[in-house]
Design an enzyme around this catalytic site. Sequence first.
Site, mmCIF file in Angstrom:
data_model
loop_
_atom_site.group_PDB
_atom_site.id
_atom_site.type_symbol
_atom_site.label_atom_id
_atom_site.label_comp_id
_atom_site.label_asym_id
_atom_site.label_seq_id
_atom_site.Cartn_x
_atom_site.Cartn_y
_atom_site.Cartn_z
ATOM 1 N N GLN A 155 3.228 9.789 1.404
ATOM 2 C CA GLN A 155 4.537 9.121 1.464
ATOM 3 C C GLN A 155 5.463 9.501 0.318
ATOM 4 O O GLN A 155 6.653 9.185 0.360
ATOM 5 C CB GLN A 155 4.352 7.595 1.472
ATOM 6 N N HIS A 207 -4.180 1.898 8.131
ATOM 7 C CA HIS A 207 -2.768 2.296 7.996
ATOM 8 C C HIS A 207 -2.603 3.386 6.929
ATOM 9 O O HIS A 207 -1.954 4.416 7.167
ATOM 10 C CB HIS A 207 -1.942 1.045 7.642
ATOM 11 N N GLU A 208 -3.226 3.180 5.759
ATOM 12 C CA GLU A 208 -3.044 4.136 4.656
ATOM 13 C C GLU A 208 -3.775 5.462 4.940
ATOM 14 O O GLU A 208 -3.256 6.536 4.633
ATOM 15 C CB GLU A 208 -3.513 3.541 3.323
ATOM 16 N N GLY A 257 0.838 -1.195 0.000
ATOM 17 C CA GLY A 257 0.000 0.000 0.000
ATOM 18 C C GLY A 257 0.870 1.240 0.000
ATOM 19 O O GLY A 257 2.045 1.189 0.408
ATOM 20 N N HIS A 283 -1.853 7.699 7.143
ATOM 21 C CA HIS A 283 -0.807 8.483 6.453
ATOM 22 C C HIS A 283 -1.338 9.843 5.994
ATOM 23 O O HIS A 283 -0.639 10.851 6.074
ATOM 24 C CB HIS A 283 -0.283 7.734 5.226
ATOM 25 N N CYS A 341 5.940 -0.724 6.882
ATOM 26 C CA CYS A 341 5.634 0.469 6.088
ATOM 27 C C CYS A 341 6.862 0.836 5.261
ATOM 28 O O CYS A 341 7.989 0.805 5.774
ATOM 29 C CB CYS A 341 5.289 1.605 7.048
ATOM 30 N N LEU A 342 6.640 1.213 4.002
ATOM 31 C CA LEU A 342 7.770 1.614 3.153
ATOM 32 C C LEU A 342 8.478 2.847 3.708
ATOM 33 O O LEU A 342 9.651 3.074 3.406
ATOM 34 C CB LEU A 342 7.284 1.895 1.725
HETATM 35 ZN ZN LIG Z 1 2.768 3.025 5.568
#
Ligand SMILES: [Zn+2]
Length: 171
Positions: free
Chosen positions: A51, A136-137, A46, A140, A94-95
């Site tokens: 991000q 989670h997304e 995701g 962000h 998470c990236l």
């Molecule tokens: Zn993330």
Amino acid sequence: MARLTVLTVPDPRLRIKAEPVAQVDEAVHQLMADLMETMYAEDGAGLAATQVGINKRVIVFDISEHLPHLPPMKMANPEIIWRSKETVIEAEACLSVPEQFANVKRHKSVRVRYLDEHNQSQELEGEDLLAKCLQHEIDHLDGIVYIDHLSTLKRQLILQKVQKLKKLFKL
Ligand SMILES: [Zn+2]
């Protein structure tokens, strides 16, 4: 399409609350496509516009490896309109927090309203992995990274590990 650079903690741009899009137009389409390309290139499940330093409420995710019936999803202005009282604790990664993971408490199920890529209002309800991914997304987009849900001590440890990695690999 273009592959974008994923920001990592403690970049302050990850803390900016994103603005809703007025409508899903050609520019938002392009952003969705770029986010997808970047997510796949980085081997993520995701990615939120926040991000990649873009201040718009747009997310993409693909968890079809675990939920084969669910196609890759592109959402604008996603909003949680219902949350289960029941919660679950599961590992997240998470990236923007490279090579780390930790257990996070989330609502077991959520329902989300969003604009799809055709600018149509849709709702999606999910539990477990899908609910975790949505929370989670969407976090962000509000400037929240999953490590914010951890104790101060755990968060500091993870931030230190990421700093070491960044020095080592000049990220
Ligand atoms: Zn993330």
